[in-house]
Design an enzyme around this catalytic site. Structure first.
Site, PDB file in Angstrom:
ATOM      1  N   LYS A  86       0.824  -1.213   0.000  1.00 47.84           N
ATOM      2  CA  LYS A  86       0.000   0.000   0.000  1.00 47.84           C
ATOM      3  C   LYS A  86       0.857   1.261   0.000  1.00 47.84           C
ATOM      4  CE  LYS A  86      -0.493   0.255   5.044  1.00 47.84           C
ATOM      5  NZ  LYS A  86       0.280   1.516   5.168  1.00 47.84           N
ATOM      6  N   ASP A  87       2.111   1.163   0.474  1.00 43.45           N
ATOM      7  CA  ASP A  87       2.998   2.327   0.528  1.00 43.45           C
ATOM      8  C   ASP A  87       3.778   2.548  -0.767  1.00 43.45           C
ATOM      9  OD1 ASP A  87       2.314   2.866   3.189  1.00 43.45           O
ATOM     10  OD2 ASP A  87       3.908   1.571   3.962  1.00 43.45           O
ATOM     11  N   ARG A 139      -8.827   8.132   3.101  1.00 44.13           N
ATOM     12  CA  ARG A 139      -9.730   7.076   2.608  1.00 44.13           C
ATOM     13  C   ARG A 139     -10.603   6.546   3.737  1.00 44.13           C
ATOM     14  NH1 ARG A 139      -9.514   1.879   3.606  1.00 44.13           N
ATOM     15  NH2 ARG A 139      -7.428   2.073   4.499  1.00 44.13           N
ATOM     16  N   ARG A 140      -9.974   6.219   4.861  1.00 50.14           N
ATOM     17  CA  ARG A 140     -10.740   5.705   5.990  1.00 50.14           C
ATOM     18  C   ARG A 140     -11.716   6.753   6.517  1.00 50.14           C
ATOM     19  NH1 ARG A 140      -5.361   2.912   8.559  1.00 50.14           N
ATOM     20  NH2 ARG A 140      -5.657   0.810   7.709  1.00 50.14           N
ATOM     21  N   ARG A 157      -0.575  10.239  14.262  1.00 44.51           N
ATOM     22  CA  ARG A 157       0.646   9.718  13.660  1.00 44.51           C
ATOM     23  C   ARG A 157       1.301   8.734  14.606  1.00 44.51           C
ATOM     24  NH1 ARG A 157       3.747  11.945   9.769  1.00 44.51           N
ATOM     25  NH2 ARG A 157       4.600   9.859   9.854  1.00 44.51           N
ATOM     26  N   ARG A 163       0.008   4.424  18.305  1.00 47.47           N
ATOM     27  CA  ARG A 163      -1.385   4.812  18.092  1.00 47.47           C
ATOM     28  C   ARG A 163      -2.297   4.149  19.120  1.00 47.47           C
ATOM     29  NH1 ARG A 163      -2.259   5.782  11.609  1.00 47.47           N
ATOM     30  NH2 ARG A 163      -0.138   6.472  11.178  1.00 47.47           N
ATOM     31  N   CYS A 265      -0.904   6.728  -1.940  1.00 47.74           N
ATOM     32  CA  CYS A 265      -1.418   5.986  -0.786  1.00 47.74           C
ATOM     33  C   CYS A 265      -2.252   6.851   0.143  1.00 47.74           C
ATOM     34  CB  CYS A 265      -0.269   5.333  -0.018  1.00 47.74           C
ATOM     35  SG  CYS A 265       0.864   6.497   0.760  1.00 47.74           S
TER      36      CYS A 265
END
Length: 317
Positions: A86-87, A139-140, A157, A163, A265
């Protein structure tokens, strides 16, 4: 004569190392006569812990988490680079290519994490009104707000344990969203009632698995990409043995879609391709230009790129 080791470049985060060690184990199993070693590389994204990833600032360089790994490949300081796919940008530097997807794709779903004193086993619709959700993913955030427009979205971050700790310790935060595959690769587990456990997991964290019908994942999510030099035949031969072809075709369709839309991304685009019989099914959602667009199509496995471009065109129509 001592055999020259094959150098596998990786970021140094716990998740990146978990992925790289998975690839290292596959390499050693399939090629017992070869010598492999990990090479840890610090990337731009690792050094930009305070930069906003949710703000589409054109000044942020592409390949935040991949550029330095690619430099190591191009300068022949490494022979293979391991990425969370994804990155990895869809446009690779001259002289490099995506050589393989290492193994089958893991669980591509996202997980919403919330905390006690809320009850375990809640559904998305049952979470409190006005809940503050921390995520750096546009996106989320965009997809979640379609389901729960009352939620307040804030940026977060840090690596996964950071997190989780922020969610547990900061009273103003009610939830966050992470990838199921990342949690699994860090050996965190989710109990039947939805409790998250594992080393570095604070107590009292609960989960809601978000089905792909609720939230489409990021392009390439849960897949591990292996990047190599285009002309390196030894690395290419390794990749042929490590590659999972069905996953490779699925992510090829997703990446073709993202490339056609000009996204990266952190672009608010979700896409997920699955192999169903002899066909690929590609579903996508886009929030570009502040418009919600959805599209879905099917096509032959060997036409993955064309399928991705077809769905991208439908999103732009």
């Amino acid at each position: 004569m001592k055999r020259k080791p094959i150098r596998i470049a990786t970021r140094g985060s716990a998740l990146a190392l978990a992925q790289a060690n998975q690839v290292l184990a596959q390499c050693r199993e399939k090629f017992p006569k070869l010598v492999f070693e990990l090479k840890i590389v610090k990337t731009t994204g690792d050094n930009m812990l305070t930069a906003s990833l949710a703000n589409p600032d054109a000044s942020l360089p592409k390949g935040l988490f991949t550029k330095e790994l690619e430099v190591a490949l191009l300068k022949k300081r490494a022979d293979l680079a391991v990425h969370s796919l994804k990155d990895l940008p869809t446009g690779l530097p001259d002289g490099l290519k995506l050589g393989a997807v290492a193994g089958k794709r893991a669980d591509a779903r996202d997980v919403l994490l919330y905390k006690e004193p809320l009850a375990p086993g809640l559904k998305l619709s049952q979470l409190p009104k006005g809940l503050t959700v921390a995520t750096s993913s546009t996106r989320r955030a965009a997809q979640l707000l379609v389901k729960r427009p009352d939620f307040k979205m804030v940026e977060i971050r840090g690596n996964v344990p950071t997190r989780l700790r922020k969610l547990a310790e900061q009273t103003e935060l009610g939830a966050t969203i992470l990838a199921a595959a990342g949690l699994a690769r860090l050996q965190f587990t989710i109990s039947p009632e939805g409790r998250l456990s594992g080393s570095e997991v604070p107590e009292g964290l609960l989960t809601i698995m978000l089905d792909t019908e609720e939230m489409l994942p990021c392009v390439g999510q849960a897949a591990i990409g292996l990047e190599i030099r285009s002309e390196d035949e030894q690395a290419a031969s390794l990749c042929r043995e490590l590659n999972d072809e069905s996953t490779f075709q699925c992510v090829t369709a997703e990446r073709a879609l993202l490339r056609a839309l000009g996204g990266g991304c952190q672009t608010p685009i979700g896409a997920y391709a699955t192999l169903e019989g002899t066909e690929l099914r590609l579903r996508a959602i886009s929030f570009l230009k502040n418009k919600i667009r959805r599209s879905e199509a099917r096509g032959p496995v060997h036409e993955a790129t064309a399928l991705g471009e077809k769905v991208a065109a439908a999103l732009q129509a």
